[in-house]
Design a protein around this motif. Structure first.
Motif, PDB file in Angstrom:
ATOM      1  N   TYR A 205       0.834  -1.209   0.000  1.00 12.99           N
ATOM      2  CA  TYR A 205       0.000   0.000   0.000  1.00 12.99           C
ATOM      3  C   TYR A 205       0.865   1.253   0.000  1.00 12.99           C
ATOM      4  O   TYR A 205       1.733   1.411   0.844  1.00 12.99           O
ATOM      5  CB  TYR A 205      -0.945   0.025   1.213  1.00 12.99           C
TER       6      TYR A 205
ATOM      7  N   ARG B 177      -6.638  11.087  -4.588  1.00 14.12           N
ATOM      8  CA  ARG B 177      -7.249   9.865  -5.121  1.00 14.12           C
ATOM      9  C   ARG B 177      -8.744  10.062  -5.332  1.00 14.12           C
ATOM     10  O   ARG B 177      -9.545   9.145  -5.127  1.00 14.12           O
ATOM     11  CB  ARG B 177      -6.996   8.701  -4.171  1.00 14.12           C
TER      12      ARG B 177
ATOM     13  N   ASN C 121     -11.101   6.971   0.724  1.00 13.36           N
ATOM     14  CA  ASN C 121     -10.485   6.584  -0.547  1.00 13.36           C
ATOM     15  C   ASN C 121      -8.998   6.269  -0.403  1.00 13.36           C
ATOM     16  O   ASN C 121      -8.144   7.035  -0.817  1.00 13.36           O
ATOM     17  CB  ASN C 121     -10.741   7.637  -1.621  1.00 13.36           C
TER      18      ASN C 121
ATOM     19  N   GLU D  21      -7.890   4.020  -2.131  1.00 11.61           N
ATOM     20  CA  GLU D  21      -7.699   3.865  -3.581  1.00 11.61           C
ATOM     21  C   GLU D  21      -8.587   4.896  -4.269  1.00 11.61           C
ATOM     22  O   GLU D  21      -9.340   5.619  -3.629  1.00 11.61           O
ATOM     23  CB  GLU D  21      -8.068   2.444  -4.031  1.00 11.61           C
ATOM     24  N   GLN D  22      -8.522   4.940  -5.584  1.00 12.94           N
ATOM     25  CA  GLN D  22      -9.237   5.943  -6.370  1.00 12.94           C
ATOM     26  C   GLN D  22     -10.759   5.832  -6.204  1.00 12.94           C
ATOM     27  O   GLN D  22     -11.315   4.732  -6.258  1.00 12.94           O
ATOM     28  CB  GLN D  22      -8.880   5.772  -7.857  1.00 12.94           C
TER      29      GLN D  22
ATOM     30  N   THR E 283     -13.051   2.381   0.002  1.00 13.61           N
ATOM     31  CA  THR E 283     -12.202   1.613  -0.909  1.00 13.61           C
ATOM     32  C   THR E 283     -11.279   0.648  -0.173  1.00 13.61           C
ATOM     33  O   THR E 283     -10.545  -0.098  -0.804  1.00 13.61           O
ATOM     34  CB  THR E 283     -11.324   2.537  -1.778  1.00 13.61           C
TER      35      THR E 283
ATOM     36  N   ASN F 273      -7.624  -3.638  -0.866  1.00 14.26           N
ATOM     37  CA  ASN F 273      -8.303  -2.416  -1.295  1.00 14.26           C
ATOM     38  C   ASN F 273      -8.709  -2.491  -2.759  1.00 14.26           C
ATOM     39  O   ASN F 273      -8.179  -3.300  -3.514  1.00 14.26           O
ATOM     40  CB  ASN F 273      -7.376  -1.211  -1.092  1.00 14.26           C
TER      41      ASN F 273
ATOM     42  N   PRO G 296     -10.678   0.263  -6.050  1.00  6.49           N
ATOM     43  CA  PRO G 296     -11.306   1.535  -6.389  1.00  6.49           C
ATOM     44  C   PRO G 296     -12.833   1.443  -6.406  1.00  6.49           C
ATOM     45  O   PRO G 296     -13.406   0.357  -6.487  1.00  6.49           O
ATOM     46  CB  PRO G 296     -10.762   1.829  -7.791  1.00  6.49           C
TER      47      PRO G 296
ATOM     48  N   ARG H  42     -15.352  -1.509  -1.430  1.00  3.52           N
ATOM     49  CA  ARG H  42     -14.215  -1.511  -2.334  1.00  3.52           C
ATOM     50  C   ARG H  42     -14.461  -2.379  -3.576  1.00  3.52           C
ATOM     51  O   ARG H  42     -15.091  -3.424  -3.512  1.00  3.52           O
ATOM     52  CB  ARG H  42     -12.953  -1.946  -1.614  1.00  3.52           C
TER      53      ARG H  42
END
Length: 182
Positions: free
Chosen positions: A22, A80, A97, A99-100, A117, A131, A133, A150
């Motif tokens: 990560y 993100r 978030n 992630e995106q 996410t 995780n 997006p 997620r």
């Protein structure tokens, strides 16, 4: 007859968690600056809604035009986040978030909704991250206190109803509810 026994329980060792793989996406100083701005200014009722998109942009978010972000909205990592035009994000929504998160045009994320996410590998001894997006396609609606988990895409014009949980993709025009009769 097939064996339907449950898999053995995992003996967790949370002390061993390392967050393998990560990347937070920005240096520690930028992360700290964002958390200070988020908690001291961005979420406050007195901070004008029309300035919130500009503040997110200053920290790397891509934000379209006519985006309304109410107070008490929490964004974990602005860099993100991508939001198209004509989006509403209601009071107390949380965009977790790791992630995106991508939000299409004409989307409404209502009060108290959670877009998350992040998750963990439930069978991994040290509970490492799992995780993924989140994508909300144009015209989608995540209603009050709904949760999108997620890796989920909420399709064009789809609805995740109040207090419902979207744990898998929601097709275009589909409606996810809690199962309570209306």
């Amino acid at each position: 007859m097939a064996d339907t026994a449950a898999p053995p329980a995992v003996e967790r060792s949370l002390r061993g968690f390392v967050g393998a793989g990560y990347d937070k996406g920005r240096p520690l100083l930028v992360q700290a600056a964002w958390f200070a701005v988020l908690n001291l200014v961005f979420v406050q009722w007195w901070f004008p809604a029309r300035w919130r998109p500009a503040l997110l942009r200053a920290f790397g978010a891509r934000i379209g035009h006519r985006v309304l972000i109410r107070h008490r909205v929490r964004v974990h990592w602005p860099w993100r986040l991508e939001i198209a035009d004509d989006v509403w994000i209601g009071e107390g929504a949380w965009l977790l978030n790791l992630e995106q998160i991508t939000i299409g045009s004409n989307v409404c994320v209502s009060q108290g909704a959670l877009l998350c996410t992040g998750s963990h590998q439930r069978r991994h001894r040290t509970f490492e991250f799992d995780n993924g997006p989140i994508r909300l396609e144009p015209g989608a609606w995540v209603a009050a206190r709904a949760v999108v988990l997620r890796g989920v895409t909420v399709g064009r014009g789809a609805v995740v109803g109040a207090s419902a949980v979207a744990h898998r993709d929601v097709g275009p025009g589909a409606v996810v509810t809690t199962g309570v009769a209306a």
